[in-house]
Design a protein around this motif. Structure first.
Motif, PDB file in Angstrom:
ATOM      1  N   VAL A 150      29.504   8.663  -5.436  1.00 54.41           N
ATOM      2  CA  VAL A 150      28.044   9.025  -5.500  1.00 54.41           C
ATOM      3  C   VAL A 150      27.079   8.729  -6.909  1.00 54.41           C
ATOM      4  O   VAL A 150      28.096   8.460  -7.880  1.00 54.41           O
ATOM      5  CB  VAL A 150      28.237  10.508  -5.534  1.00 54.41           C
ATOM      6  CG1 VAL A 150      28.430  10.937  -3.859  1.00 54.41           C
ATOM      7  CG2 VAL A 150      28.520  11.532  -6.161  1.00 54.41           C
ATOM      8  N   PRO A 189      21.696  14.062  -6.933  1.00 55.92           N
ATOM      9  CA  PRO A 189      23.050  13.268  -6.720  1.00 55.92           C
ATOM     10  C   PRO A 189      22.924  12.685  -5.011  1.00 55.92           C
ATOM     11  O   PRO A 189      22.273  13.222  -4.364  1.00 55.92           O
ATOM     12  CB  PRO A 189      24.460  14.022  -6.361  1.00 55.92           C
ATOM     13  CG  PRO A 189      24.384  14.764  -7.630  1.00 55.92           C
ATOM     14  CD  PRO A 189      22.783  15.237  -7.441  1.00 55.92           C
ATOM     15  N   PHE A 241      24.122   9.131  -2.072  1.00 56.83           N
ATOM     16  CA  PHE A 241      24.616   8.110  -2.188  1.00 56.83           C
ATOM     17  C   PHE A 241      23.768   7.302  -2.823  1.00 56.83           C
ATOM     18  O   PHE A 241      22.399   6.792  -2.437  1.00 56.83           O
ATOM     19  CB  PHE A 241      24.705   7.294  -0.191  1.00 56.83           C
ATOM     20  CG  PHE A 241      25.158   8.907   0.236  1.00 56.83           C
ATOM     21  CD1 PHE A 241      26.955   8.861   0.177  1.00 56.83           C
ATOM     22  CD2 PHE A 241      24.827   9.293   1.526  1.00 56.83           C
ATOM     23  CE1 PHE A 241      28.093  10.077   0.843  1.00 56.83           C
ATOM     24  CE2 PHE A 241      25.536  10.206   1.800  1.00 56.83           C
ATOM     25  CZ  PHE A 241      26.806  10.824   1.745  1.00 56.83           C
ATOM     26  N   VAL A 299      25.904  18.268  -5.159  1.00 57.19           N
ATOM     27  CA  VAL A 299      25.417  17.707  -4.428  1.00 57.19           C
ATOM     28  C   VAL A 299      24.537  18.157  -2.895  1.00 57.19           C
ATOM     29  O   VAL A 299      25.245  19.734  -2.268  1.00 57.19           O
ATOM     30  CB  VAL A 299      26.677  17.142  -3.426  1.00 57.19           C
ATOM     31  CG1 VAL A 299      26.274  16.006  -2.645  1.00 57.19           C
ATOM     32  CG2 VAL A 299      27.625  16.013  -4.161  1.00 57.19           C
ATOM     33  N   THR A 357      22.620  14.638   1.697  1.00 56.85           N
ATOM     34  CA  THR A 357      23.746  13.660   1.476  1.00 56.85           C
ATOM     35  C   THR A 357      25.127  14.466   1.235  1.00 56.85           C
ATOM     36  O   THR A 357      25.599  14.453   2.052  1.00 56.85           O
ATOM     37  CB  THR A 357      23.963  13.488   0.013  1.00 56.85           C
ATOM     38  OG1 THR A 357      22.670  12.793  -0.893  1.00 56.85           O
ATOM     39  CG2 THR A 357      25.266  12.547  -1.059  1.00 56.85           C
ATOM     40  N   ASP A 413      17.434  10.087  -0.051  1.00 60.22           N
ATOM     41  CA  ASP A 413      18.407  11.691   0.189  1.00 60.22           C
ATOM     42  C   ASP A 413      17.421  12.170  -0.569  1.00 60.22           C
ATOM     43  O   ASP A 413      18.265  13.862  -0.713  1.00 60.22           O
ATOM     44  CB  ASP A 413      19.428  10.376  -1.289  1.00 60.22           C
ATOM     45  CG  ASP A 413      18.266  10.778  -2.304  1.00 60.22           C
ATOM     46  OD1 ASP A 413      17.424  10.311  -2.398  1.00 60.22           O
ATOM     47  OD2 ASP A 413      18.926  10.698  -3.915  1.00 60.22           O
TER      48      ASP A 413
END
Length: 230
Positions: free
Chosen positions: A60, A74, A76, A184, A188, A226
């Motif tokens: 990540v 955070p 991907f 996170v 995501t 995201d």
């Protein structure tokens, strides 16, 4: 992908995740259906490797705190498709190379997950499941966008002590993970949570802890693969 088609050396822990992912449906990840007109095509790289034999981890990145959209979040590696991209896998690998210096030849694409629609940004995101068969050092390449890169051990993600829920100022509540100093959440975390269940890695946890997310900056209209919301 059949057993005979699978790449040589693929770790055994990829099952049953790989079989489940190959037949997964949108409903396994989100109740939101894409509109008939679709959305803006994009892709993210869900890259699993090993920090040690039998110890899977997940790559990540953390967005720069100065970004106008999803600052410090955070995510991907990934982003919107370019006209020259051949397919979602090409988009995801290209973006990962641009963002963190991933060598595309070091990753083996295993499956394309169902495209997932994010209404707040109108992105139609295809998660690309891949095996990092030749891990190498990675680092932020676009410093105005990426602050940090990490490999999150699956053992930490499934630890009940690291699982919480978060509440967005909009009222949306969803799963989140605390690992390696990162929180996170959003799209995501939703994908990670579904994949942990598919793999049979999830451990029972009590979703009692609820953390309120700070209100976004007035200059932040949203709009990235995201961002939120599954």
């Amino acid at each position: 992908m059949t057993g005979r088609d699978r790449p040589r050396g693929l770790p055994g822990w990829f099952e049953p995740l790989l079989s489940r992912a190959a037949t997964s449906r949108t409903e396994d990840f989100t109740p939101i259906r894409p509109p008939a007109a679709g959305g803006r095509p994009s892709a993210v790289l869900v890259l699993l490797g090993e920090s040690a034999p039998g110890a899977p981890d997940l790559l990540v990145l953390q967005r720069a705190a100065t970004m106008r959209n999803h600052a410090g979040q955070p995510a991907f590696p990934g982003g919107a498709a370019d006209p020259s991209d051949r397919d979602p896998a090409h988009t995801a690998l290209r973006e990962a190379n641009e963002e963190v210096g991933l060598d595309p030849d070091s990753a083996t694409v295993l499956a394309l997950l169902p495209p997932l629609y994010i209404p707040v940004s109108s992105f139609l995101v295809t998660p690309v499941l891949a095996w990092w068969h030749a891990p190498h050092p990675v680092h932020p390449r676009q410093l105005d966008e990426v602050a940090h890169v990490a490999r999150l051990p699956v053992a930490e993600l499934v630890d009940p002590a690291n699982r919480i829920r978060v509440r967005h100022p909009s009222g949306w509540v969803g799963p989140a993970f605390q690992a390696r100093g990162m929180l996170v959440w959003g799209f995501t975390a939703g994908v990670i949570s579904a994949l942990l269940d598919m793999a049979g890695w999830s451990r029972p946890w009590q979703p009692g802890r609820l953390m309120d997310l700070p209100a976004p900056s007035p200059a932040t209209p949203g709009g990235a693969p995201d961002e939120v919301v599954t």
